[in-house]
Design a protein around this motif. Structure first.
Motif, PDB file in Angstrom:
ATOM      1  N   TRP A  43       0.940  -1.036  -0.101  1.00 34.89           N
ATOM      2  CA  TRP A  43      -0.087  -0.014  -0.019  1.00 34.89           C
ATOM      3  C   TRP A  43       0.902   1.072  -0.050  1.00 34.89           C
ATOM      4  O   TRP A  43       1.711   1.241   0.685  1.00 34.89           O
ATOM      5  N   LEU A  44       0.383   2.388  -0.863  1.00 37.60           N
ATOM      6  CA  LEU A  44       0.884   3.433  -0.780  1.00 37.60           C
ATOM      7  C   LEU A  44      -0.089   4.447  -0.475  1.00 37.60           C
ATOM      8  O   LEU A  44      -1.104   4.499  -1.370  1.00 37.60           O
ATOM      9  N   GLY A  45      -0.038   5.374   0.408  1.00 40.36           N
ATOM     10  CA  GLY A  45      -0.989   6.328   0.870  1.00 40.36           C
ATOM     11  C   GLY A  45      -0.496   7.809   0.989  1.00 40.36           C
ATOM     12  O   GLY A  45       0.695   7.890   1.362  1.00 40.36           O
ATOM     13  N   PHE A  46      -1.556   8.589   0.659  1.00 39.55           N
ATOM     14  CA  PHE A  46      -1.345  10.211   0.565  1.00 39.55           C
ATOM     15  C   PHE A  46      -2.060  10.853   1.402  1.00 39.55           C
ATOM     16  O   PHE A  46      -3.293  10.422   1.638  1.00 39.55           O
ATOM     17  N   HIS A  47      -1.710  11.761   2.324  1.00 36.51           N
ATOM     18  CA  HIS A  47      -2.321  12.847   2.843  1.00 36.51           C
ATOM     19  C   HIS A  47      -3.458  12.437   3.487  1.00 36.51           C
ATOM     20  O   HIS A  47      -3.527  11.635   4.400  1.00 36.51           O
ATOM     21  N   GLY A  48      -4.786  12.596   3.193  1.00 38.61           N
ATOM     22  CA  GLY A  48      -6.152  12.354   3.823  1.00 38.61           C
ATOM     23  C   GLY A  48      -6.434  10.888   3.880  1.00 38.61           C
ATOM     24  O   GLY A  48      -7.088  10.487   4.731  1.00 38.61           O
ATOM     25  N   SER A  49      -5.605  10.152   3.146  1.00 41.61           N
ATOM     26  CA  SER A  49      -5.950   8.730   3.230  1.00 41.61           C
ATOM     27  C   SER A  49      -5.505   8.003   4.356  1.00 41.61           C
ATOM     28  O   SER A  49      -5.593   6.841   4.764  1.00 41.61           O
ATOM     29  N   GLY A  50      -4.598   8.773   5.186  1.00 41.58           N
ATOM     30  CA  GLY A  50      -4.289   8.228   6.609  1.00 41.58           C
ATOM     31  C   GLY A  50      -5.069   8.500   7.649  1.00 41.58           C
ATOM     32  O   GLY A  50      -4.687   8.216   8.708  1.00 41.58           O
ATOM     33  N   PHE A  51      -6.026   9.182   7.580  1.00 41.00           N
ATOM     34  CA  PHE A  51      -7.047   9.717   8.489  1.00 41.00           C
ATOM     35  C   PHE A  51      -7.347   8.564   9.497  1.00 41.00           C
ATOM     36  O   PHE A  51      -7.419   8.656  10.621  1.00 41.00           O
ATOM     37  N   GLY A  52      -7.820   7.785   8.725  1.00 40.31           N
ATOM     38  CA  GLY A  52      -8.634   6.583   9.707  1.00 40.31           C
ATOM     39  C   GLY A  52      -9.876   7.016  10.408  1.00 40.31           C
ATOM     40  O   GLY A  52     -10.156   8.236  10.279  1.00 40.31           O
ATOM     41  N   TYR A  54       2.251  14.306   2.226  1.00 45.52           N
ATOM     42  CA  TYR A  54       1.699  15.409   1.318  1.00 45.52           C
ATOM     43  C   TYR A  54       0.723  14.794   0.081  1.00 45.52           C
ATOM     44  O   TYR A  54       0.869  13.459   0.082  1.00 45.52           O
ATOM     45  N   GLY A  55       0.171  15.858  -0.661  1.00 47.28           N
ATOM     46  CA  GLY A  55      -0.833  15.169  -1.418  1.00 47.28           C
ATOM     47  C   GLY A  55      -2.007  16.334  -1.551  1.00 47.28           C
ATOM     48  O   GLY A  55      -3.337  16.155  -1.665  1.00 47.28           O
ATOM     49  N   HIS A  56      -1.558  17.668  -1.109  1.00 49.88           N
ATOM     50  CA  HIS A  56      -2.528  18.708  -1.365  1.00 49.88           C
ATOM     51  C   HIS A  56      -2.196  19.640  -2.197  1.00 49.88           C
ATOM     52  O   HIS A  56      -1.252  20.409  -2.109  1.00 49.88           O
ATOM     53  N   GLY A  57      -3.247  19.875  -3.037  1.00 54.38           N
ATOM     54  CA  GLY A  57      -3.090  21.113  -4.046  1.00 54.38           C
ATOM     55  C   GLY A  57      -2.082  20.562  -5.395  1.00 54.38           C
ATOM     56  O   GLY A  57      -2.030  19.317  -5.562  1.00 54.38           O
ATOM     57  N   ASP A  58      -2.165  21.524  -6.211  1.00 55.96           N
ATOM     58  CA  ASP A  58      -1.489  21.319  -7.388  1.00 55.96           C
ATOM     59  C   ASP A  58       0.119  21.507  -7.430  1.00 55.96           C
ATOM     60  O   ASP A  58       0.664  21.928  -8.521  1.00 55.96           O
ATOM     61  N   ARG A  59       0.649  21.630  -6.257  1.00 56.77           N
ATOM     62  CA  ARG A  59       2.366  21.952  -6.395  1.00 56.77           C
ATOM     63  C   ARG A  59       3.044  20.925  -6.135  1.00 56.77           C
ATOM     64  O   ARG A  59       4.329  21.096  -6.178  1.00 56.77           O
TER      65      ARG A  59
END
Length: 259
Positions: free
Chosen positions: A117-126, A231-236
């Protein structure tokens, strides 16, 4: 900005075949089967999360041939099931996570059975309804974040790890919303932290402020084949080469785990 009218994107990469001729008869070896990488994303929710997902899907699809994997992406989270995951080498969550018990249980079976699994940003909230995922993430839960999203200086914790190969020991990462976790995943002996926010960033934010403490940005939990990147927020995120290089390194690490 108007969100694209879409419910599903499929991007598929295939291996390029190298053909050659020989003056002597040879036994042709079958071409290796590329590892399947399946990414999940959501169209709704925060626009900045979807913008990152779009960029990541384009990049992962474009890099599939040279990376030696076949790539597909879907917004149908019900595709997170035993049948679809049977021959998938790596699952990616780009901007969301499972919402139903059936989806969550299928993912648990996949990971405990040796999946990656590779997870980004909000995918780690739980969430409180899924204690297994909290343990999977190293025991920490999301606590707070900065706002507005800002660039931040990040330090590499282990310069020898393959996921940070080619990454400077310290660098300023592009605009992102940075998360803090309680307890810090670093407290878990099974967790290896790869990136950490530098103390020079604090206080970080205006409306919501991160005031200090141990804030990991990327880590692995050695009990599983997993990589989490905050990281994983926005287009930068793809505006510089450093973070995309870590994405490629992470996928390579998961597809070809060290012996």
């Amino acid at each position: 900005m108007t969100r694209p009218d879409m419910t599903r994107i499929w991007l598929i990469g295939s291996l390029a075949l190298w053909l050659f001729t020989s003056p002597h008869p040879v036994t042709q070896q079958p071409a290796p089967t590329p590892g399947k990488v399946l990414a999940f994303f959501s169209v709704g929710g925060e626009l900045d999360h979807f913008l990152f997902a779009q960029q990541a899907m384009r990049a992962l699809g474009a890099g599939a041939a040279t990376g030696g994997y076949a790539f597909a992406a879907t917004s149908d989270w019900d595709a997170l099931n035993d049948a679809n995951l049977r021959d998938v080498r790596v699952v990616i969550w780009l901007n969301d996570m499972p919402h139903t018990s059936a989806q969550r249980q299928a993912f648990e079976r996949y990971m405990t059975g040796g999946g990656a699994w590779l997870g980004f940003h909000g995918s780690g909230f739980g969430n409180n309804a899924w204690p297994w995922f909290t343990e999977f993430m190293g025991g920490g839960r999301f606590t707070a974040s900065n706002w507005p999203s800002l660039p931040a200086r990040v330090n590499v914790d282990d310069v020898e790890h393959p996921i940070v190969k080619g990454v400077p020991p310290t660098f300023v990462a592009p605009i992102n919303e940075w998360y803090s976790w309680t307890p810090s995943p670093r407290a878990n002996p099974d967790v290896k932290v790869l990136l950490t926010l530098d103390a020079s960033n604090f206080p970080l934010g205006v409306k919501n402020t991160l005031n200090g403490g141990d804030i990991p940005v990327a880590w692995i939990n050695s009990k599983y084949r997993m990589v989490y990147l905050n990281y994983g927020h926005g287009d930068r995120i793809y505006s510089t080469a450093i973070l995309p290089a870590m994405i490629d390194n992470s996928l390579r690490f998961l597809l070809n785990p060290p012996k």
